[in-house]
Design a protein around this motif. Structure first.
Motif, PDB file in Angstrom:
ATOM      1  N   ARG A   1      14.153  56.209  45.363  1.00 20.56           N
ATOM      2  CA  ARG A   1      13.038  56.250  46.327  1.00 20.56           C
ATOM      3  C   ARG A   1      11.788  55.545  45.823  1.00 20.56           C
ATOM      4  O   ARG A   1      11.045  54.976  46.601  1.00 20.56           O
ATOM      5  CB  ARG A   1      12.754  57.679  46.747  1.00 20.56           C
ATOM      6  N   GLY A   2      11.566  55.545  44.520  1.00 18.93           N
ATOM      7  CA  GLY A   2      10.410  54.851  43.956  1.00 18.93           C
ATOM      8  C   GLY A   2      10.503  53.338  44.087  1.00 18.93           C
ATOM      9  O   GLY A   2       9.503  52.642  43.973  1.00 18.93           O
ATOM     10  N   LEU A   3      11.694  52.835  44.332  1.00 16.31           N
ATOM     11  CA  LEU A   3      11.899  51.391  44.465  1.00 16.31           C
ATOM     12  C   LEU A   3      12.298  50.996  45.885  1.00 16.31           C
ATOM     13  O   LEU A   3      12.678  49.851  46.131  1.00 16.31           O
ATOM     14  CB  LEU A   3      12.973  50.922  43.476  1.00 16.31           C
ATOM     15  N   ALA A   4      12.192  51.926  46.824  1.00 14.91           N
ATOM     16  CA  ALA A   4      12.598  51.664  48.213  1.00 14.91           C
ATOM     17  C   ALA A   4      11.804  50.518  48.833  1.00 14.91           C
ATOM     18  O   ALA A   4      12.297  49.839  49.728  1.00 14.91           O
ATOM     19  CB  ALA A   4      12.458  52.930  49.053  1.00 14.91           C
ATOM     20  N   GLY A   5      10.599  50.272  48.344  1.00 17.03           N
ATOM     21  CA  GLY A   5       9.778  49.187  48.862  1.00 17.03           C
ATOM     22  C   GLY A   5      10.343  47.804  48.558  1.00 17.03           C
ATOM     23  O   GLY A   5       9.852  46.806  49.080  1.00 17.03           O
ATOM     24  N   GLN A   6      11.366  47.738  47.747  1.00 13.22           N
ATOM     25  CA  GLN A   6      11.965  46.452  47.378  1.00 13.22           C
ATOM     26  C   GLN A   6      13.083  46.028  48.330  1.00 13.22           C
ATOM     27  O   GLN A   6      13.719  44.994  48.138  1.00 13.22           O
ATOM     28  CB  GLN A   6      12.503  46.527  45.948  1.00 13.22           C
ATOM     29  N   ARG A   7      13.306  46.806  49.365  1.00 14.65           N
ATOM     30  CA  ARG A   7      14.410  46.554  50.292  1.00 14.65           C
ATOM     31  C   ARG A   7      14.395  45.139  50.875  1.00 14.65           C
ATOM     32  O   ARG A   7      15.399  44.432  50.850  1.00 14.65           O
ATOM     33  CB  ARG A   7      14.375  47.593  51.407  1.00 14.65           C
ATOM     34  N   ALA A   8      13.260  44.715  51.395  1.00 18.10           N
ATOM     35  CA  ALA A   8      13.169  43.376  52.004  1.00 18.10           C
ATOM     36  C   ALA A   8      13.435  42.288  50.966  1.00 18.10           C
ATOM     37  O   ALA A   8      14.083  41.276  51.276  1.00 18.10           O
ATOM     38  CB  ALA A   8      11.807  43.175  52.654  1.00 18.10           C
ATOM     39  N   HIS A   9      12.957  42.488  49.734  1.00 17.70           N
ATOM     40  CA  HIS A   9      13.186  41.503  48.680  1.00 17.70           C
ATOM     41  C   HIS A   9      14.676  41.396  48.352  1.00 17.70           C
ATOM     42  O   HIS A   9      15.213  40.297  48.198  1.00 17.70           O
ATOM     43  CB  HIS A   9      12.407  41.874  47.417  1.00 17.70           C
ATOM     44  N   LEU A  10      15.336  42.548  48.264  1.00 10.94           N
ATOM     45  CA  LEU A  10      16.772  42.549  47.960  1.00 10.94           C
ATOM     46  C   LEU A  10      17.584  41.941  49.099  1.00 10.94           C
ATOM     47  O   LEU A  10      18.559  41.224  48.862  1.00 10.94           O
ATOM     48  CB  LEU A  10      17.237  43.969  47.652  1.00 10.94           C
ATOM     49  N   GLN A  11      17.182  42.206  50.325  1.00 13.99           N
ATOM     50  CA  GLN A  11      17.880  41.612  51.466  1.00 13.99           C
ATOM     51  C   GLN A  11      17.691  40.098  51.498  1.00 13.99           C
ATOM     52  O   GLN A  11      18.615  39.360  51.853  1.00 13.99           O
ATOM     53  CB  GLN A  11      17.428  42.268  52.772  1.00 13.99           C
ATOM     54  N   ALA A  12      16.519  39.623  51.088  1.00 15.63           N
ATOM     55  CA  ALA A  12      16.290  38.174  51.021  1.00 15.63           C
ATOM     56  C   ALA A  12      17.163  37.543  49.935  1.00 15.63           C
ATOM     57  O   ALA A  12      17.719  36.453  50.126  1.00 15.63           O
ATOM     58  CB  ALA A  12      14.810  37.884  50.760  1.00 15.63           C
ATOM     59  N   VAL A  13      17.306  38.236  48.798  1.00 16.10           N
ATOM     60  CA  VAL A  13      18.199  37.741  47.741  1.00 16.10           C
ATOM     61  C   VAL A  13      19.625  37.679  48.275  1.00 16.10           C
ATOM     62  O   VAL A  13      20.332  36.685  48.082  1.00 16.10           O
ATOM     63  CB  VAL A  13      18.117  38.639  46.484  1.00 16.10           C
ATOM     64  N   HIS A  14      20.048  38.736  48.966  1.00 11.22           N
ATOM     65  CA  HIS A  14      21.406  38.747  49.513  1.00 11.22           C
ATOM     66  C   HIS A  14      21.611  37.595  50.505  1.00 11.22           C
ATOM     67  O   HIS A  14      22.666  36.953  50.494  1.00 11.22           O
ATOM     68  CB  HIS A  14      21.743  40.068  50.192  1.00 11.22           C
ATOM     69  N   ALA A  15      20.626  37.334  51.350  1.00  8.99           N
ATOM     70  CA  ALA A  15      20.757  36.245  52.329  1.00  8.99           C
ATOM     71  C   ALA A  15      20.941  34.901  51.623  1.00  8.99           C
ATOM     72  O   ALA A  15      21.760  34.079  52.039  1.00  8.99           O
ATOM     73  CB  ALA A  15      19.541  36.208  53.245  1.00  8.99           C
ATOM     74  N   THR A  16      20.211  34.682  50.539  1.00  6.74           N
ATOM     75  CA  THR A  16      20.370  33.451  49.760  1.00  6.74           C
ATOM     76  C   THR A  16      21.771  33.383  49.157  1.00  6.74           C
ATOM     77  O   THR A  16      22.435  32.349  49.210  1.00  6.74           O
ATOM     78  CB  THR A  16      19.313  33.375  48.644  1.00  6.74           C
ATOM     79  N   LEU A  17      22.221  34.490  48.595  1.00  9.47           N
ATOM     80  CA  LEU A  17      23.555  34.534  48.003  1.00  9.47           C
ATOM     81  C   LEU A  17      24.638  34.287  49.047  1.00  9.47           C
ATOM     82  O   LEU A  17      25.623  33.593  48.783  1.00  9.47           O
ATOM     83  CB  LEU A  17      23.789  35.879  47.322  1.00  9.47           C
ATOM     84  N   ALA A  18      24.470  34.866  50.233  1.00  8.22           N
ATOM     85  CA  ALA A  18      25.476  34.718  51.297  1.00  8.22           C
ATOM     86  C   ALA A  18      25.660  33.249  51.669  1.00  8.22           C
ATOM     87  O   ALA A  18      26.782  32.808  51.913  1.00  8.22           O
ATOM     88  CB  ALA A  18      25.075  35.545  52.516  1.00  8.22           C
ATOM     89  N   ARG A  19      24.571  32.497  51.699  1.00 10.00           N
ATOM     90  CA  ARG A  19      24.677  31.063  52.008  1.00 10.00           C
ATOM     91  C   ARG A  19      25.480  30.317  50.941  1.00 10.00           C
ATOM     92  O   ARG A  19      26.078  29.283  51.212  1.00 10.00           O
ATOM     93  CB  ARG A  19      23.288  30.445  52.150  1.00 10.00           C
ATOM     94  N   ASP A  20      25.485  30.881  49.721  1.00 11.57           N
ATOM     95  CA  ASP A  20      26.183  30.246  48.609  1.00 11.57           C
ATOM     96  C   ASP A  20      27.535  30.889  48.304  1.00 11.57           C
ATOM     97  O   ASP A  20      28.100  30.686  47.224  1.00 11.57           O
ATOM     98  CB  ASP A  20      25.305  30.289  47.351  1.00 11.57           C
ATOM     99  N   GLY A  21      28.052  31.699  49.229  1.00  7.57           N
ATOM    100  CA  GLY A  21      29.373  32.287  49.045  1.00  7.57           C
ATOM    101  C   GLY A  21      29.413  33.489  48.119  1.00  7.57           C
ATOM    102  O   GLY A  21      30.443  33.764  47.510  1.00  7.57           O
ATOM    103  N   MET A  22      28.298  34.203  48.026  1.00  6.64           N
ATOM    104  CA  MET A  22      28.234  35.381  47.153  1.00  6.64           C
ATOM    105  C   MET A  22      27.542  36.524  47.882  1.00  6.64           C
ATOM    106  O   MET A  22      27.016  36.339  48.974  1.00  6.64           O
ATOM    107  CB  MET A  22      27.484  35.029  45.866  1.00  6.64           C
ATOM    108  N   ALA A  23      27.540  37.694  47.268  1.00  7.65           N
ATOM    109  CA  ALA A  23      26.891  38.868  47.854  1.00  7.65           C
ATOM    110  C   ALA A  23      26.214  39.660  46.748  1.00  7.65           C
ATOM    111  O   ALA A  23      26.706  39.727  45.624  1.00  7.65           O
ATOM    112  CB  ALA A  23      27.906  39.747  48.573  1.00  7.65           C
ATOM    113  N   LEU A  24      25.080  40.266  47.083  1.00 12.17           N
ATOM    114  CA  LEU A  24      24.358  41.125  46.144  1.00 12.17           C
ATOM    115  C   LEU A  24      24.904  42.534  46.240  1.00 12.17           C
ATOM    116  O   LEU A  24      25.098  43.055  47.347  1.00 12.17           O
ATOM    117  CB  LEU A  24      22.862  41.120  46.473  1.00 12.17           C
ATOM    118  N   ARG A  25      25.144  43.157  45.118  1.00 14.23           N
ATOM    119  CA  ARG A  25      25.527  44.564  45.072  1.00 14.23           C
ATOM    120  C   ARG A  25      24.452  45.304  44.297  1.00 14.23           C
ATOM    121  O   ARG A  25      24.233  45.030  43.115  1.00 14.23           O
ATOM    122  CB  ARG A  25      26.876  44.764  44.371  1.00 14.23           C
TER     123      ARG A  25
END
Length: 187
Positions: free
Chosen positions: A54-78
């Motif tokens: 919960r202390g890091l919940a504010g990072q959600r948008a940042h992590l989703q942006a990283v995932h979107a970049t990875l998805a374009r390159d054939g990868m996924a963030l876990r």
């Protein structure tokens, strides 16, 4: 008249087949950016809603942006969890980090960005293990746990992949924790 009816059956069949094929063409092939985005967003949201994150919940948008970049390159963030990384025996010195790993979805596309063995469905080679995803109670990772090999013991591919991940996460405002390729904190 029979010939006209026969044509109508054939024409109808061809029309249905054409519509079916057109519908298939509208679906993105597996591993294409956009596919699975809602699943990735749900996975990130699920982890960040856990008590220890919960202390890091504010990072959600940042992590989703990283995932979107990875998805374009054939990868996924876990996102694996938010363990406490103990820097000493004192609990006050513990700090909460985001533990992440990168999953290869399409090795052919991923090969244009990262290096090493790129098997679909496997984690990107980072030279050592990341912590296991936490379940339930807060996870604490001691500095001695998950011993990281020294850089001179790592392959050039692993060094490249680690630097690439640090850069990618850094663009989204997440700073790498020294000597832990999988651990990131907000800047």
């Amino acid at each position: 008249m029979d010939r006209a009816r026969g044509c109508s059956w054939v024409c109808s069949g061809v029309g249905v087949l054409a519509l079916g094929l057109a519908g298939c063409a509208a679906l993105p092939p597996q591993g294409v950016a956009g596919q699975g985005e809602s699943a990735a967003a749900a996975q990130i949201a699920s982890v960040l809603s856990q008590t220890e994150c919960r202390g890091l919940a504010g990072q959600r948008a940042h992590l989703q942006a990283v995932h979107a970049t990875l998805a374009r390159d054939g990868m996924a963030l876990r996102v694996l969890g938010c363990p406490q990384l103990a820097s000493s025996a004192q609990a006050a010195a513990d700090r909460q980090v985001l533990a992440v790993a990168v999953l290869v979805v399409d090795g052919v596309r991923a090969a244009k960005t990262v290096r090493g063995p790129l098997a679909d469905g496997e984690l990107l080679d980072m030279g050592s293990a990341a912590p296991q995803a936490a379940s339930g109670r807060a996870q604490r990772v001691r500095a001695a746990a998950l011993v990281q090999p020294p850089d001179d013991a790592l392959s050039p591919d692993v060094l490249y992949n680690r630097a690439w991940l640090r850069t990618l996460m850094g663009r989204e405002g997440l700073r790498a924790v020294p000597d832990r390729w999988w651990a990131f904190v907000p800047r």
